[in-house]
Write a protein that holds these residues in place. Structure first.
Motif, PDB file in Angstrom:
ATOM      1  N   THR A  99       0.660  -1.291  -0.014  1.00 15.57           N
ATOM      2  CA  THR A  99       0.075  -0.010   0.045  1.00 15.57           C
ATOM      3  C   THR A  99       1.031   1.366   0.095  1.00 15.57           C
ATOM      4  OG1 THR A  99      -1.711  -1.223   1.052  1.00 15.57           O
ATOM      5  CG2 THR A  99      -1.866   0.992   1.298  1.00 15.57           C
ATOM      6  N   ILE A 100       1.876   1.324   0.835  1.00 17.01           N
ATOM      7  CA  ILE A 100       2.546   2.512   0.984  1.00 17.01           C
ATOM      8  C   ILE A 100       3.412   2.652  -0.388  1.00 17.01           C
ATOM      9  CG2 ILE A 100       4.621   3.632   2.327  1.00 17.01           C
ATOM     10  CD1 ILE A 100       1.970   3.735   3.813  1.00 17.01           C
ATOM     11  N   LYS A 101       4.007   1.586  -0.820  1.00 21.58           N
ATOM     12  CA  LYS A 101       4.626   1.637  -2.225  1.00 21.58           C
ATOM     13  C   LYS A 101       3.902   2.320  -3.174  1.00 21.58           C
ATOM     14  CE  LYS A 101       7.269  -1.065  -5.313  1.00 21.58           C
ATOM     15  NZ  LYS A 101       7.779  -2.618  -5.730  1.00 21.58           N
ATOM     16  N   ASN A 102       2.503   1.758  -3.130  1.00 22.84           N
ATOM     17  CA  ASN A 102       1.743   2.296  -4.292  1.00 22.84           C
ATOM     18  C   ASN A 102       1.372   3.701  -4.235  1.00 22.84           C
ATOM     19  OD1 ASN A 102       1.767  -0.355  -5.766  1.00 22.84           O
ATOM     20  ND2 ASN A 102      -0.206  -0.893  -4.582  1.00 22.84           N
ATOM     21  N   LEU A 103       1.110   4.168  -2.977  1.00 21.47           N
ATOM     22  CA  LEU A 103       1.153   5.712  -2.404  1.00 21.47           C
ATOM     23  C   LEU A 103       2.226   6.548  -2.882  1.00 21.47           C
ATOM     24  CD1 LEU A 103      -1.093   4.939   0.639  1.00 21.47           C
ATOM     25  CD2 LEU A 103      -1.873   5.842  -1.538  1.00 21.47           C
ATOM     26  N   LEU A 104       3.496   5.998  -2.517  1.00 19.86           N
ATOM     27  CA  LEU A 104       4.599   6.603  -2.944  1.00 19.86           C
ATOM     28  C   LEU A 104       4.615   6.758  -4.457  1.00 19.86           C
ATOM     29  CD1 LEU A 104       7.005   5.686  -0.124  1.00 19.86           C
ATOM     30  CD2 LEU A 104       5.916   7.864  -0.422  1.00 19.86           C
TER      31      LEU A 104
END
Length: 120
Positions: A99-104
């Protein structure tokens, strides 16, 4: 100490320094919570690790998982990260990291602001 840096964060090559890096990460996340009005209800690490689905709490937990696993120590066991948050399953940790990877990657403003704060 043997460190190399990735966008402003230190990556441990010395296994004995990992607990210190974890504590620094926790302190930075709590500092972010204290200076950001939307997050300032999270006053202790205990409040962050307790169960709950409030978006702000989830975002901080997900960022912790992402930074710990991808930047500080890529070999850190997923199960141990999950145990930090009242015995969350390792698949929850995997979901947090993705999730964080996609948001970044999509430059989500709130996630980018949090990540940049950790890099200061």
């Amino acid at each position: 100490m043997n460190y190399f840096t990735i966008p402003g964060l230190k990556v441990c090559k010395n296994i004995s320094d990992i607990p210190k890096q974890e504590e620094e990460l926790k302190e930075k996340l709590l500092a972010f919570c204290s200076v950001t009005p939307k997050y300032n209800f999270l006053k202790s690490w205990y409040m962050i690790t307790r169960k709950g689905r409030k978006r702000q709490k989830v975002a901080i937990r997900q960022m912790y998982c992402y930074v710990l696993k991808t930047i500080i120590d890529p070999t850190y066991p997923l199960k141990e990260i999950g145990e930090e948050f009242e015995n969350q399953d390792h698949t929850t940790v995997i979901h947090s990291i993705k999730t964080i990877k996609n948001l970044l990657e999509t430059e989500h403003p709130e996630t980018t602001r949090l990540f940049n704060y950790l890099n200061t």
